[in-house]
Design an enzyme around this catalytic site. Sequence first.
Site, PDB file in Angstrom:
ATOM      1  N   ARG A 434      33.417  36.993  58.131  1.00 47.74           N
ATOM      2  CA  ARG A 434      33.636  36.831  56.686  1.00 47.74           C
ATOM      3  C   ARG A 434      34.518  35.624  56.366  1.00 47.74           C
ATOM      4  O   ARG A 434      35.379  35.240  57.149  1.00 47.74           O
ATOM      5  CB  ARG A 434      34.199  38.132  56.119  1.00 47.74           C
ATOM      6  CG  ARG A 434      33.164  39.243  56.282  1.00 47.74           C
ATOM      7  CD  ARG A 434      33.632  40.551  55.758  1.00 47.74           C
ATOM      8  NE  ARG A 434      33.819  40.519  54.324  1.00 47.74           N
ATOM      9  CZ  ARG A 434      34.354  41.521  53.643  1.00 47.74           C
ATOM     10  NH1 ARG A 434      34.746  42.603  54.267  1.00 47.74           N
ATOM     11  NH2 ARG A 434      34.498  41.433  52.334  1.00 47.74           N
ATOM     12  N   GLN A 481      41.049  40.066  45.867  1.00 44.09           N
ATOM     13  CA  GLN A 481      41.722  39.847  47.151  1.00 44.09           C
ATOM     14  C   GLN A 481      42.417  38.498  47.157  1.00 44.09           C
ATOM     15  O   GLN A 481      43.551  38.375  47.616  1.00 44.09           O
ATOM     16  CB  GLN A 481      40.710  39.945  48.291  1.00 44.09           C
ATOM     17  CG  GLN A 481      40.125  41.341  48.427  1.00 44.09           C
ATOM     18  CD  GLN A 481      39.104  41.455  49.536  1.00 44.09           C
ATOM     19  OE1 GLN A 481      38.804  40.472  50.215  1.00 44.09           O
ATOM     20  NE2 GLN A 481      38.569  42.642  49.729  1.00 44.09           N
ATOM     21  N   ASP A 627      31.869  46.789  44.310  1.00 39.30           N
ATOM     22  CA  ASP A 627      31.634  47.579  45.525  1.00 39.30           C
ATOM     23  C   ASP A 627      30.588  48.678  45.332  1.00 39.30           C
ATOM     24  O   ASP A 627      30.219  49.358  46.281  1.00 39.30           O
ATOM     25  CB  ASP A 627      32.936  48.230  45.988  1.00 39.30           C
ATOM     26  CG  ASP A 627      33.910  47.195  46.524  1.00 39.30           C
ATOM     27  OD1 ASP A 627      33.461  46.107  46.929  1.00 39.30           O
ATOM     28  OD2 ASP A 627      35.122  47.477  46.531  1.00 39.30           O
ATOM     29  N   ARG A 705      29.057  51.191  53.037  1.00 40.00           N
ATOM     30  CA  ARG A 705      28.483  51.507  51.726  1.00 40.00           C
ATOM     31  C   ARG A 705      26.940  51.471  51.750  1.00 40.00           C
ATOM     32  O   ARG A 705      26.293  52.186  50.991  1.00 40.00           O
ATOM     33  CB  ARG A 705      29.050  50.575  50.656  1.00 40.00           C
ATOM     34  CG  ARG A 705      30.570  50.677  50.545  1.00 40.00           C
ATOM     35  CD  ARG A 705      31.067  50.239  49.192  1.00 40.00           C
ATOM     36  NE  ARG A 705      32.467  49.837  49.227  1.00 40.00           N
ATOM     37  CZ  ARG A 705      33.508  50.667  49.244  1.00 40.00           C
ATOM     38  NH1 ARG A 705      33.316  51.973  49.240  1.00 40.00           N
ATOM     39  NH2 ARG A 705      34.732  50.206  49.271  1.00 40.00           N
TER      40      ARG A 705
HETATM   41  C1  S3P Z   1      39.247  44.575  46.870  1.00 40.08           C
HETATM   42  C2  S3P Z   1      38.631  43.577  46.167  1.00 40.08           C
HETATM   43  C3  S3P Z   1      37.183  43.348  46.184  1.00 40.08           C
HETATM   44  C4  S3P Z   1      36.435  44.529  46.771  1.00 40.08           C
HETATM   45  C5  S3P Z   1      37.076  45.067  48.007  1.00 40.08           C
HETATM   46  C6  S3P Z   1      38.494  45.530  47.701  1.00 40.08           C
HETATM   47  C7  S3P Z   1      40.719  44.718  46.787  1.00 40.08           C
HETATM   48  O1  S3P Z   1      36.911  42.213  47.003  1.00 40.08           O
HETATM   49  O2  S3P Z   1      35.101  44.168  47.037  1.00 40.08           O
HETATM   50  O3  S3P Z   1      36.351  46.156  48.519  1.00 40.08           O
HETATM   51  O4  S3P Z   1      41.248  45.749  47.220  1.00 40.08           O
HETATM   52  O5  S3P Z   1      41.367  43.793  46.297  1.00 40.08           O
HETATM   53  P1  S3P Z   1      36.932  40.708  46.410  1.00 40.08           P
HETATM   54  O6  S3P Z   1      38.299  40.435  45.968  1.00 40.08           O
HETATM   55  O7  S3P Z   1      36.527  39.828  47.562  1.00 40.08           O
HETATM   56  O8  S3P Z   1      35.923  40.693  45.321  1.00 40.08           O
END
Ligand code: S3P
Length: 755
Positions: A434, A481, A627, A705
Amino acid sequence: MASRAVSESRLLIVGLGLIGGSLAAALRAGGHRGEIVACDPDADEIARGVEMGLIDRGDTQLAPLVEDASLVVLAVPVLAMESVMAELARLLPRAAADVVITDVGSTKAAIRDAAVRVFGELPSGLVLGHPIAGSEKSGVAAANPELYVRHKVILTPTSDTDPVAVARVRRLWAACGAEVLEMTVERHDQVLARTSHLPHLLAFSLVDTLARQDERLDIFRYAAGGFRDFTRIAGSDPVMWRDIFLANRDAVLASLDDFEAGVARLRHAVECGDGDGLLATFDRASHARHYFESLLNQSSYQAEYQMQQQGKLTFRAAPGGRVVGRIRVPGDKSISHRSIMLGALAEGVTEIKGFLEGEDSLATLQAFREMGVAIEGPHQGRVTVHGVGMRGLEAPSGPLYVGNAGTAMRLFAGLLAGQAFDTELTGDASLTKRPMGRVADPLRLMGAEIDTAEGGRPPLRISGGRQLHGIEYDMPMASAQVKSCLLLAGLYAEGETRVREPAPTRDHTERMLQGFGYAVHREGDTCWLQGGGKLTAAPIDVPSDISSAAFFLVAAAITPDSDLVLEHVGINPTRIGVINILQAMGADLRLENEREVGGEPVADLHVRYAPLHGIDIPADQVPLAIDEFPALFVAAANAEGTTRLRGAEELRVKESDRLQAMADGLAAIGVEHTLLPDGIDIVGGGKAQGASYGGGRIDSLGDHRIAMAFAVAALRADDAIVIDDCANVATSFPDFVTLAARVGLTITQSDEERR
Ligand code: S3P
């Protein structure tokens, strides 16, 4: 055992004790036909070796045995090696150039230096080695053909060592069932000083200290299992161990210094009544010990991990059924990660309820333990974090492993960029693919030093001791994130850190920071904070994860006669895209008992079956349901008409490429769809009765998922859906199959279904 591979015509073992005798025993047990001869100063040992059928003959002198020997194994105490090698040098005929010599000594530098003194240089046919096996017993009578089975043998060849000689020694040990590996002499001596020599020194010392304090040795009468377990190795051969400590002096002293510092820390903690300090050390040690044991037994953690890697766990979801009941799904993954992170950096004790005991959040918890934070639990969702303050983390002794969790790796990156020490972040096979450039790039703008593997992928190597400074960052993608990573780095930065998001994303970090007394500001699409503040511990009640609830929302929404309540689900406005989208599709979904718990809104979600229809998913809902699309695609497959999704290219960089993985799965069960670079069109079955599609076999690609979405899809399939590679469901939803069974889904798990 592959003894066929050993083609030595005459093996000469010098020193017929436990180690040399067990080598002969293992070769014999494996059917080795070549001659085995032995030299030992004790004629009785030779006689016993012959009597036991281990050797063909032997002598107390080397001279009569050396001739025609093809491989010589030196199995004498370390300090005797030099004189034995000197005699060999004298006796070995010049013509016998292909004689290979190896040894079994527990230290390598001293033996290498002795060899150079004796031979004038390191002979190319000398392959120094060390079987990591033994027993407190000594003498040939204790010889055990199984001693080396599944044990490691370390060889320490140099660039001048003849590769053919190395291969012959490798074959010798492999034939005994050992795993052969290579390292440098220096590394060998350091590793062994810590893992073997130090524990022996401590065992000898403890027994001697107690025995001397109690002349009549009365104390041993009352000594329990702990004493016995700790001191077993104090019964080992004193001469052998004297030699080892004299030969490996420097490495042993260095490991002893580290140990003394550790004991001094514990002594101080006991003296001052520092329970947190004791707990932190014991917790860390206890977890490390369990991990070690699972490695030894090839069980639990590692076995599960390997199973995941091989993708063996398969779900078989039976077709049909209805979804009825009242359940509470596990705690929110995003909030669980953050609760440990902020709890660790806070001043004071953070009590957490509802913590998700999934593999991902447990990996985060373990990572903080490795950085010196005392954490109790989890016990039924309760965790107590003894915060160490913003500057209180300690350097971990190795890389931090965050499993399958992109969230953990990206948030950790921000938090660790501001520490005084270096760190390395690693994860599982999926995480390793990733993109991490999205956090590494802006962190570098803040002054961080971060190395990634090619293409900005993990592992991340973060250099400590860099002063960060605040930046104003315009995020190229809507990612909570990335935002959270920068805010966490911003805590350590000089000045203000501002992040603008192109669309609203989950705001758990901002809420929790505020709950811990740290001011976070927001105006429109931008949030910011000032570095240099502190966090104050506060209780956290983790709501149920709406992302886990989504599978059951869809299950009940698509299945006639269903009526389900999901209790205490987090309905943070930045997470409710799944509710909005399902309602827009016609779902009978109500929010009941709405309330706020610890700064996060929660509700009970009540869903009953109602016919669904396809919609164009509004662009502003995409980040709010990011998600939940695997589950929503299953809803779309059961809706009347077409559901269209666009602007969802982020789905391609989740735990799998979710657009592709779902499209492949939908194809396998016969759902009509068109895949696009940033979305998909799904043509639903839209029937009120009967099946909407067929059964089939799906590859979840190790994405939790995807696996759960197709398990739910089976409710409206005309045959079973078999889903491969499901072990990662445990990363976010450890009891999925059991909970699913409680409300009417029938999923069986096996690791044999695989074709
Ligand atoms: C998350 C943010 C999302 C989500 C992940 C959890 C988080 O990702 O898809 O399962 O806890 O901040 P992205 O920030 O890459 O969209």
